[in-house]
Scaffold this motif. Sequence first.
Motif, PDB file in Angstrom:
ATOM      1  N   ASN A 125       0.685  -1.206  -0.025  1.00  0.00           N
ATOM      2  CA  ASN A 125      -0.070   0.157   0.067  1.00  0.00           C
ATOM      3  C   ASN A 125       0.907   1.116  -0.008  1.00  0.00           C
ATOM      4  OD1 ASN A 125      -2.407   1.583   0.174  1.00  0.00           O
ATOM      5  ND2 ASN A 125      -2.147   1.602   2.634  1.00  0.00           N
ATOM      6  N   LYS A 126       0.416   2.468  -0.093  1.00  0.00           N
ATOM      7  CA  LYS A 126       0.971   3.945  -0.082  1.00  0.00           C
ATOM      8  C   LYS A 126       1.988   3.757  -1.378  1.00  0.00           C
ATOM      9  CE  LYS A 126       0.241   4.170   4.983  1.00  0.00           C
ATOM     10  NZ  LYS A 126       0.986   4.707   6.161  1.00  0.00           N
ATOM     11  N   ILE A 127       1.532   3.334  -2.436  1.00  0.00           N
ATOM     12  CA  ILE A 127       2.683   3.445  -3.659  1.00  0.00           C
ATOM     13  C   ILE A 127       2.885   4.878  -4.164  1.00  0.00           C
ATOM     14  CG2 ILE A 127       2.590   0.958  -4.194  1.00  0.00           C
ATOM     15  CD1 ILE A 127       0.709   1.942  -6.713  1.00  0.00           C
ATOM     16  N   ASP A 128       1.669   5.645  -3.598  1.00  0.00           N
ATOM     17  CA  ASP A 128       1.867   7.140  -4.076  1.00  0.00           C
ATOM     18  C   ASP A 128       2.978   7.915  -3.639  1.00  0.00           C
ATOM     19  OD1 ASP A 128       0.336   8.493  -1.656  1.00  0.00           O
ATOM     20  OD2 ASP A 128      -0.142   6.470  -1.885  1.00  0.00           O
ATOM     21  N   LEU A 129       3.541   7.125  -2.595  1.00  0.00           N
ATOM     22  CA  LEU A 129       4.660   7.616  -1.887  1.00  0.00           C
ATOM     23  C   LEU A 129       6.162   7.291  -2.323  1.00  0.00           C
ATOM     24  CD1 LEU A 129       3.670   7.602   1.851  1.00  0.00           C
ATOM     25  CD2 LEU A 129       3.237   9.401   0.396  1.00  0.00           C
ATOM     26  N   LEU A 130       5.830   6.591  -3.362  1.00  0.00           N
ATOM     27  CA  LEU A 130       7.181   6.012  -3.781  1.00  0.00           C
ATOM     28  C   LEU A 130       7.642   6.647  -5.073  1.00  0.00           C
ATOM     29  CD1 LEU A 130       6.897   1.918  -3.683  1.00  0.00           C
ATOM     30  CD2 LEU A 130       7.926   3.751  -1.973  1.00  0.00           C
ATOM     31  N   SER A 131       8.924   6.869  -5.320  1.00  0.00           N
ATOM     32  CA  SER A 131       9.413   6.990  -6.724  1.00  0.00           C
ATOM     33  C   SER A 131       9.098   6.105  -7.662  1.00  0.00           C
ATOM     34  CB  SER A 131      10.749   7.317  -6.746  1.00  0.00           C
ATOM     35  OG  SER A 131      11.448   6.203  -6.596  1.00  0.00           O
ATOM     36  N   PRO A 132       8.788   6.424  -9.062  1.00  0.00           N
ATOM     37  CA  PRO A 132       8.674   5.188 -10.068  1.00  0.00           C
ATOM     38  C   PRO A 132       9.453   4.266  -9.914  1.00  0.00           C
ATOM     39  CG  PRO A 132       8.284   7.467 -11.106  1.00  0.00           C
ATOM     40  CD  PRO A 132       8.633   7.723  -9.696  1.00  0.00           C
ATOM     41  N   GLU A 133      10.889   4.817  -9.833  1.00  0.00           N
ATOM     42  CA  GLU A 133      11.992   3.531  -9.808  1.00  0.00           C
ATOM     43  C   GLU A 133      12.043   2.794  -8.775  1.00  0.00           C
ATOM     44  OE1 GLU A 133      12.878   7.017  -9.555  1.00  0.00           O
ATOM     45  OE2 GLU A 133      12.510   7.112 -11.582  1.00  0.00           O
ATOM     46  N   ASN A 134      11.753   3.172  -7.482  1.00  0.00           N
ATOM     47  CA  ASN A 134      11.487   2.324  -6.240  1.00  0.00           C
ATOM     48  C   ASN A 134      10.341   1.356  -6.441  1.00  0.00           C
ATOM     49  OD1 ASN A 134      13.693   3.157  -5.205  1.00  0.00           O
ATOM     50  ND2 ASN A 134      12.639   4.594  -3.748  1.00  0.00           N
ATOM     51  N   LEU A 135       9.292   1.960  -7.151  1.00  0.00           N
ATOM     52  CA  LEU A 135       8.077   1.070  -7.434  1.00  0.00           C
ATOM     53  C   LEU A 135       8.434  -0.099  -8.273  1.00  0.00           C
ATOM     54  CD1 LEU A 135       5.140   0.503  -7.157  1.00  0.00           C
ATOM     55  CD2 LEU A 135       4.319   2.091  -8.748  1.00  0.00           C
ATOM     56  N   GLU A 136       9.124   0.293  -9.361  1.00  0.00           N
ATOM     57  CA  GLU A 136       9.385  -0.876 -10.362  1.00  0.00           C
ATOM     58  C   GLU A 136      10.249  -2.004  -9.592  1.00  0.00           C
ATOM     59  OE1 GLU A 136       8.249  -1.720 -13.414  1.00  0.00           O
ATOM     60  OE2 GLU A 136       6.816   0.043 -12.642  1.00  0.00           O
ATOM     61  N   LYS A 137      11.394  -1.523  -8.721  1.00  0.00           N
ATOM     62  CA  LYS A 137      11.916  -2.247  -8.151  1.00  0.00           C
ATOM     63  C   LYS A 137      11.167  -3.316  -7.105  1.00  0.00           C
ATOM     64  CE  LYS A 137      16.210  -2.174  -5.186  1.00  0.00           C
ATOM     65  NZ  LYS A 137      16.078  -1.675  -3.689  1.00  0.00           N
ATOM     66  N   LEU A 138      10.225  -2.647  -6.500  1.00  0.00           N
ATOM     67  CA  LEU A 138       9.568  -3.372  -5.610  1.00  0.00           C
ATOM     68  C   LEU A 138       8.552  -4.360  -6.241  1.00  0.00           C
ATOM     69  CD1 LEU A 138       9.163  -3.318  -2.358  1.00  0.00           C
ATOM     70  CD2 LEU A 138       7.030  -1.815  -3.116  1.00  0.00           C
ATOM     71  N   LYS A 139       7.958  -3.824  -7.374  1.00  0.00           N
ATOM     72  CA  LYS A 139       7.165  -5.080  -8.369  1.00  0.00           C
ATOM     73  C   LYS A 139       8.093  -6.088  -8.739  1.00  0.00           C
ATOM     74  CE  LYS A 139       3.639  -1.947 -10.091  1.00  0.00           C
ATOM     75  NZ  LYS A 139       3.042  -1.322 -10.982  1.00  0.00           N
ATOM     76  N   LYS A 140       9.438  -6.013  -8.962  1.00  0.00           N
ATOM     77  CA  LYS A 140      10.368  -6.936  -9.324  1.00  0.00           C
ATOM     78  C   LYS A 140      10.512  -8.037  -8.333  1.00  0.00           C
ATOM     79  CE  LYS A 140      12.786  -5.500 -13.558  1.00  0.00           C
ATOM     80  NZ  LYS A 140      13.621  -3.992 -13.684  1.00  0.00           N
ATOM     81  N   GLU A 141      10.368  -7.496  -7.102  1.00  0.00           N
ATOM     82  CA  GLU A 141      10.958  -8.332  -6.113  1.00  0.00           C
ATOM     83  C   GLU A 141       9.893  -9.002  -5.571  1.00  0.00           C
ATOM     84  OE1 GLU A 141      14.266  -5.184  -4.342  1.00  0.00           O
ATOM     85  OE2 GLU A 141      12.344  -5.379  -3.441  1.00  0.00           O
ATOM     86  N   HIS A 142       8.672  -8.626  -5.772  1.00  0.00           N
ATOM     87  CA  HIS A 142       7.346  -9.516  -5.264  1.00  0.00           C
ATOM     88  C   HIS A 142       6.532  -9.561  -6.439  1.00  0.00           C
ATOM     89  CE1 HIS A 142       8.893  -8.679  -1.210  1.00  0.00           C
ATOM     90  NE2 HIS A 142       9.266  -7.397  -1.497  1.00  0.00           N
ATOM     91  N   LYS A 143       6.623 -10.590  -7.110  1.00  0.00           N
ATOM     92  CA  LYS A 143       5.987 -10.557  -8.467  1.00  0.00           C
ATOM     93  C   LYS A 143       4.537 -11.274  -8.336  1.00  0.00           C
ATOM     94  CE  LYS A 143       9.278 -11.048 -11.930  1.00  0.00           C
ATOM     95  NZ  LYS A 143      10.320 -11.166 -11.097  1.00  0.00           N
ATOM     96  N   ASN A 144       4.193 -11.783  -7.098  1.00  0.00           N
ATOM     97  CA  ASN A 144       2.802 -12.234  -7.036  1.00  0.00           C
ATOM     98  C   ASN A 144       2.080 -11.039  -6.005  1.00  0.00           C
ATOM     99  OD1 ASN A 144       3.027 -14.345  -8.269  1.00  0.00           O
ATOM    100  ND2 ASN A 144       3.864 -15.429  -6.451  1.00  0.00           N
ATOM    101  N   ALA A 145       2.179 -10.027  -5.739  1.00  0.00           N
ATOM    102  CA  ALA A 145       1.723  -9.151  -4.762  1.00  0.00           C
ATOM    103  C   ALA A 145       1.118  -8.168  -5.703  1.00  0.00           C
ATOM    104  CB  ALA A 145       2.659  -8.325  -4.023  1.00  0.00           C
ATOM    105  N   VAL A 146       0.164  -7.444  -5.123  1.00  0.00           N
ATOM    106  CA  VAL A 146      -0.813  -6.265  -5.581  1.00  0.00           C
ATOM    107  C   VAL A 146      -0.276  -5.016  -5.136  1.00  0.00           C
ATOM    108  CG1 VAL A 146      -3.071  -5.197  -5.988  1.00  0.00           C
ATOM    109  CG2 VAL A 146      -2.548  -7.941  -5.988  1.00  0.00           C
TER     110      VAL A 146
END
Length: 396
Positions: A125-146
């Motif tokens: 949650n709270k992805i509005d607080l993340l930079s686009p780069e950090n969000l991309e990185k997070l998505k890569k690390e947690h492939k099954n998450a929303v």
Amino acid sequence: MIKTPLANRTHIAIYGNRNSGKSSLFNKIIGQEIAIVSDVKGTTTDPVLKTMELLPYGPVVFIDTAGLDDEGELGELRIKSSQKIILRTDFAIYVHDSSNIDMQSFNKLKKQFKRFNINYLEVFNKIDLLSPENLEKLKKEHKNAVFVSSLNDKDVLYLKDELIDILRKNEEEETLIGDILPYGSKVVLVVPIDSEAPKGRIILPQVQVIRDALDHGIKTYILRDTELEEGLKDLDDIDLVITDSQAFKEVSKIVKGIPLTSFSILFARQKGDLSSFEAGVEKIASLKEGARVLISESCTHNHSHEDIGRVKIPRLLNKKLGFELNYEFKMGHDFPTELDYDLVIHCGSCMLNKKTMLNRISICEENGVPITNYGIVLAYLNGILDEATTMFKGEL
Ligand SMILES: Nc1nc2c(ncn2[C@@H]2O[C@H](COP(=O)(O)OP(=O)(O)OP(=O)(O)O)[C@@H](O)[C@H]2O)c(=O)[nH]1
Ligand SMILES: [Mg+2]
């Protein structure tokens, strides 16, 4: 209005650390401001429940819980209240705060999910607080998450769709008779209308069997015990007779040759595990005088059930054994995780879901304590258990 009983709703609980946005997501998902949201850590103190139709999936109950990283004495109590909810959870949503991720806390809970066989969805949650780069990185690390921001309606809609998808995949059909009788079979339900029958209505277990029969195209004929003999003359090729347990002996004399069972046996099979309950009831014969028996009743407001658990079963058991046992009674959602008993006798659990009942059976197994239920004990004490379960023998 007839509502789906709570026990038949999928229980979806929202877990996570304090301030991760559990209550915000809870409110957004149900579309109402029910849980209090604030930036103070530990805002939610007690679980908050809200029933809803999660269409097109079906009836659910969402549960918002207190943060699992709470501190201090009160905090510990709050964590305990969240952990109790685990025993009632069918599906979990774990909410991470994307800008303050605590995998240790998540991993701890993951062990509990595994122990109680709970599927879950990880939400950042709270992805509005993340930079686009950090969000991309997070998505890569947690492939099954929303990944969502609870402030963004589109994100929450997406989360709901994902949730519905997973729930549908996880769904196993829970049926009372749909798996034992083919489409088009014929069933007679015997419903005595005596002084114990509530005025003007049919009790819930009977209604549920009728609905299950309709769902599966099983033809249902409903008779009182007093008209059964006459009624059976009008009907050919009946596949199964289901009777109220109280009338079992009488009905058994009338329906000779037709498979017979009782409503409570069907529920013991659906809401739990018939073979564990049967193994449990066999232990009655070896109980010694003064043995400790826990009678566990999941609803606190049904006096006729109360009477069965508090009065009828103890009386019949003492009579059968010829001596007194030591009974302890627990009501409601409390079920101890450490058990020091010789036998647990559980109610029919019409107010609990199957998951909760199976968890309670596991707890008993872990403690080496046999468990059985009201319907099975009564059938055993009335000498009808074998006949009422014959048709299920193959599956035990
Ligand atoms: N920026 C941003 N803030 C959010 C988001 N979701 C929640 N918040 C804020 O985070 C704070 C905590 O939100 P809650 O929903 O109360 O969090 P909680 O997990 O229920 O917290 P506890 O009840 O204390 O365990 C509030 O100030 C919310 O407005 C989000 O997606 N983005
Ligand atoms: Mg909260």
